[in-house]
Design a protein around this motif. Structure first.
Motif, PDB file in Angstrom:
ATOM      1  N   ASP A 129       0.619  -1.064  -0.107  1.00 17.62           N
ATOM      2  CA  ASP A 129       0.650  -0.269   0.017  1.00 17.62           C
ATOM      3  C   ASP A 129       0.649   1.407   0.173  1.00 17.62           C
ATOM      4  O   ASP A 129       0.184   2.708  -0.081  1.00 17.62           O
ATOM      5  CB  ASP A 129      -1.331   0.113   1.310  1.00 17.62           C
ATOM      6  N   ILE A 130       1.959   1.164   0.389  1.00 14.10           N
ATOM      7  CA  ILE A 130       2.828   2.540  -0.161  1.00 14.10           C
ATOM      8  C   ILE A 130       2.884   3.291  -0.854  1.00 14.10           C
ATOM      9  O   ILE A 130       2.497   4.842  -0.861  1.00 14.10           O
ATOM     10  CB  ILE A 130       4.541   1.349   0.127  1.00 14.10           C
ATOM     11  N   PRO A 131       3.055   2.815  -2.531  1.00  8.28           N
ATOM     12  CA  PRO A 131       2.330   3.908  -3.399  1.00  8.28           C
ATOM     13  C   PRO A 131       1.665   4.684  -3.125  1.00  8.28           C
ATOM     14  O   PRO A 131       1.632   6.259  -3.429  1.00  8.28           O
ATOM     15  CB  PRO A 131       2.017   3.019  -4.368  1.00  8.28           C
ATOM     16  N   VAL A 132       0.081   4.395  -3.328  1.00  8.80           N
ATOM     17  CA  VAL A 132      -0.765   5.578  -2.317  1.00  8.80           C
ATOM     18  C   VAL A 132      -0.723   6.161  -0.485  1.00  8.80           C
ATOM     19  O   VAL A 132      -0.788   7.450  -1.316  1.00  8.80           O
ATOM     20  CB  VAL A 132      -1.972   4.348  -1.920  1.00  8.80           C
ATOM     21  N   ALA A 133       0.064   5.694   0.141  1.00 11.26           N
ATOM     22  CA  ALA A 133       0.573   6.317   0.926  1.00 11.26           C
ATOM     23  C   ALA A 133       1.586   7.410   1.005  1.00 11.26           C
ATOM     24  O   ALA A 133       1.612   8.293   1.355  1.00 11.26           O
ATOM     25  CB  ALA A 133       0.906   5.275   1.872  1.00 11.26           C
ATOM     26  N   GLU A 134       2.470   7.277  -0.418  1.00 10.73           N
ATOM     27  CA  GLU A 134       3.801   8.131  -0.013  1.00 10.73           C
ATOM     28  C   GLU A 134       3.137   9.482  -1.215  1.00 10.73           C
ATOM     29  O   GLU A 134       3.051  10.361  -1.053  1.00 10.73           O
ATOM     30  CB  GLU A 134       4.070   7.148  -1.185  1.00 10.73           C
ATOM     31  N   GLU A 135       1.644   8.825  -1.982  1.00  8.94           N
ATOM     32  CA  GLU A 135       1.347  10.174  -2.659  1.00  8.94           C
ATOM     33  C   GLU A 135       0.500  10.897  -1.503  1.00  8.94           C
ATOM     34  O   GLU A 135       0.594  11.895  -1.293  1.00  8.94           O
ATOM     35  CB  GLU A 135       0.518   9.144  -3.917  1.00  8.94           C
ATOM     36  N   ALA A 136      -0.051  10.649  -0.767  1.00  9.29           N
ATOM     37  CA  ALA A 136      -0.568  11.470   0.150  1.00  9.29           C
ATOM     38  C   ALA A 136      -0.061  12.204   1.443  1.00  9.29           C
ATOM     39  O   ALA A 136      -0.115  13.102   1.134  1.00  9.29           O
ATOM     40  CB  ALA A 136      -1.644   9.997   1.582  1.00  9.29           C
ATOM     41  N   ALA A 137       1.227  11.313   1.656  1.00  6.35           N
ATOM     42  CA  ALA A 137       2.178  12.118   2.574  1.00  6.35           C
ATOM     43  C   ALA A 137       2.627  12.934   1.210  1.00  6.35           C
ATOM     44  O   ALA A 137       3.231  13.874   2.484  1.00  6.35           O
ATOM     45  CB  ALA A 137       3.479  10.754   2.748  1.00  6.35           C
ATOM     46  N   LEU A 138       3.449  13.368   0.405  1.00  8.10           N
ATOM     47  CA  LEU A 138       4.246  14.004  -0.284  1.00  8.10           C
ATOM     48  C   LEU A 138       2.684  15.254  -0.214  1.00  8.10           C
ATOM     49  O   LEU A 138       2.839  15.994  -1.261  1.00  8.10           O
ATOM     50  CB  LEU A 138       4.089  13.322  -1.277  1.00  8.10           C
ATOM     51  N   THR A 139       1.841  15.099  -1.054  1.00  9.01           N
ATOM     52  CA  THR A 139       1.011  15.701  -0.908  1.00  9.01           C
ATOM     53  C   THR A 139       0.604  16.141   0.502  1.00  9.01           C
ATOM     54  O   THR A 139       0.736  17.408   0.304  1.00  9.01           O
ATOM     55  CB  THR A 139      -0.266  14.907  -1.163  1.00  9.01           C
ATOM     56  N   ALA A 140       0.051  16.024   1.480  1.00  9.38           N
ATOM     57  CA  ALA A 140       0.159  16.577   2.524  1.00  9.38           C
ATOM     58  C   ALA A 140       0.764  17.855   3.221  1.00  9.38           C
ATOM     59  O   ALA A 140       0.925  18.640   3.842  1.00  9.38           O
ATOM     60  CB  ALA A 140       0.068  15.710   3.484  1.00  9.38           C
ATOM     61  N   GLN A 141       2.521  17.086   2.716  1.00  9.07           N
ATOM     62  CA  GLN A 141       4.036  18.007   3.015  1.00  9.07           C
ATOM     63  C   GLN A 141       3.629  18.992   2.059  1.00  9.07           C
ATOM     64  O   GLN A 141       3.308  20.150   2.694  1.00  9.07           O
ATOM     65  CB  GLN A 141       4.737  16.889   3.119  1.00  9.07           C
ATOM     66  N   PHE A 142       3.103  18.982   1.097  1.00  3.75           N
ATOM     67  CA  PHE A 142       2.868  19.872  -0.381  1.00  3.75           C
ATOM     68  C   PHE A 142       1.825  20.617   0.119  1.00  3.75           C
ATOM     69  O   PHE A 142       2.276  22.513   0.178  1.00  3.75           O
ATOM     70  CB  PHE A 142       2.603  18.926  -1.413  1.00  3.75           C
ATOM     71  N   LEU A 143       1.250  20.092   0.852  1.00  6.30           N
ATOM     72  CA  LEU A 143       0.143  20.857   1.437  1.00  6.30           C
ATOM     73  C   LEU A 143       0.375  21.877   2.727  1.00  6.30           C
ATOM     74  O   LEU A 143      -0.459  23.097   3.311  1.00  6.30           O
ATOM     75  CB  LEU A 143      -1.519  21.119   1.480  1.00  6.30           C
ATOM     76  N   GLY A 144       1.879  22.133   3.346  1.00  2.00           N
ATOM     77  CA  GLY A 144       2.108  22.867   4.471  1.00  2.00           C
ATOM     78  C   GLY A 144       1.642  21.713   5.640  1.00  2.00           C
ATOM     79  O   GLY A 144       1.175  22.472   6.831  1.00  2.00           O
ATOM     80  N   ASN A 145       1.597  20.528   6.180  1.00  3.81           N
ATOM     81  CA  ASN A 145       1.909  20.027   7.294  1.00  3.81           C
ATOM     82  C   ASN A 145       2.128  18.979   7.636  1.00  3.81           C
ATOM     83  O   ASN A 145       3.506  18.612   6.928  1.00  3.81           O
ATOM     84  CB  ASN A 145       0.368  18.595   6.827  1.00  3.81           C
ATOM     85  N   GLU A 146       2.810  19.220   8.653  1.00  5.56           N
ATOM     86  CA  GLU A 146       3.727  17.562   9.592  1.00  5.56           C
ATOM     87  C   GLU A 146       3.386  16.196   9.024  1.00  5.56           C
ATOM     88  O   GLU A 146       2.051  16.373   9.742  1.00  5.56           O
ATOM     89  CB  GLU A 146       4.073  17.975  10.877  1.00  5.56           C
TER      90      GLU A 146
END
Length: 248
Positions: A129-146
């Motif tokens: 599931d990591i490919p989907v998780a990394e899309e989520a994690a990187l998007t969240a970081q891009f949007l200004g989140n820890e």
């Protein structure tokens, strides 16, 4: 946002007249570059720049959009669902474009300093599931989140999940990602006091029906506070998590 702020600061400092500033602000909110109508005012309306969905677009089309946004200082820009071959072709024209193969995500411009109210925890049931998780994690970081990552902690070995109780309790939002039978969000929803965003993935054997089984399981969760996004939609979960994490 940066473009408009620069105009207002120039006006305040006397570097622009009222008429000059008004003329600049009247510039069309989008540009028709032939292959796309690039939205420059997305950040003013939504708090984040326009995101480019890379699947179905050619490297040339994505490059043209990136260059248009760069010219208007509409950075950073996120590109999702981007294959490695396309990313390499884009980097030949835009060398500063950074590609993250683990999430098939590309970013032009600097990541912002986190300004969310708390932490977004990204959990996966399995390594697949990591490919989907990394899309989520990187998007969240891009949007200004820890972002805190916790991978391969599914219900097949519940002790792996319970080892991360502290992170679960501290999170302001949790993105729980799972394929197969999709049980992880229900378990997490019974432990966490914060909103849980469930992401079904297309990981699984025949009867998983490409993620439909996990989707239906998550929609029927008995845990309170669990919401569900579309199959493999890490981006959508991260955007919603960021909105929650930026609420006062």
């Amino acid at each position: 946002m940066d473009f408009c702020r620069e105009i207002l600061e120039d006006l305040k400092a006397g570097r622009l007249s009222v008429e000059e500033a008004a003329l600049k602000l009247k510039a069309e909110p989008f540009a028709d570059i032939g292959v796309a109508k690039v939205d420059f005012h997305r950040k003013l309306r939504k708090g984040a720049q326009e995101v480019i969905y890379g699947a179905g677009k050619t490297a040339e089309q994505i490059t043209a959009i990136l260059q248009a946004m760069k010219e208007r200082q509409a950075l950073p820009v996120l590109v999702t669902r981007l294959e490695e071959e396309k990313a390499a072709a884009i980097q030949q024209q835009v060398p500063e474009f950074i590609y993250h193969p683990e999430g098939k995500v590309g970013i032009l411009g600097d990541m912002p300093v986190p300004d969310g109210k708390g932490k977004i925890l990204v959990l996966t049931a399995g390594t697949s599931d990591i490919p989907v998780a990394e899309e989520a994690a990187l998007t969240a970081q891009f949007l200004g989140n820890e972002v805190v990552r916790c991978y391969d902690a599914g219900v097949a070995g519940l002790h792996r999940l319970l080892a991360h109780l502290e992170e679960i309790m501290e999170a302001r939002v949790i993105i729980a990602i799972a394929g197969m039978e999709g049980a992880l969000p229900s378990v997490v929803g019974g432990l966490a006091s914060c909103p849980v965003l469930a992401v079904p993935t297309s990981v699984g054997y025949g009867a998983s029906f490409g993620g439909v089984s996990a989707l239906l399981s998550m929609l029927n969760s008995c845990a309170s506070g669990v919401s569900v996004v579309n199959i493999d939609n890490g981006f959508g979960a991260a955007f919603q998590a960021s909105l929650i994490n930026h609420l006062s």
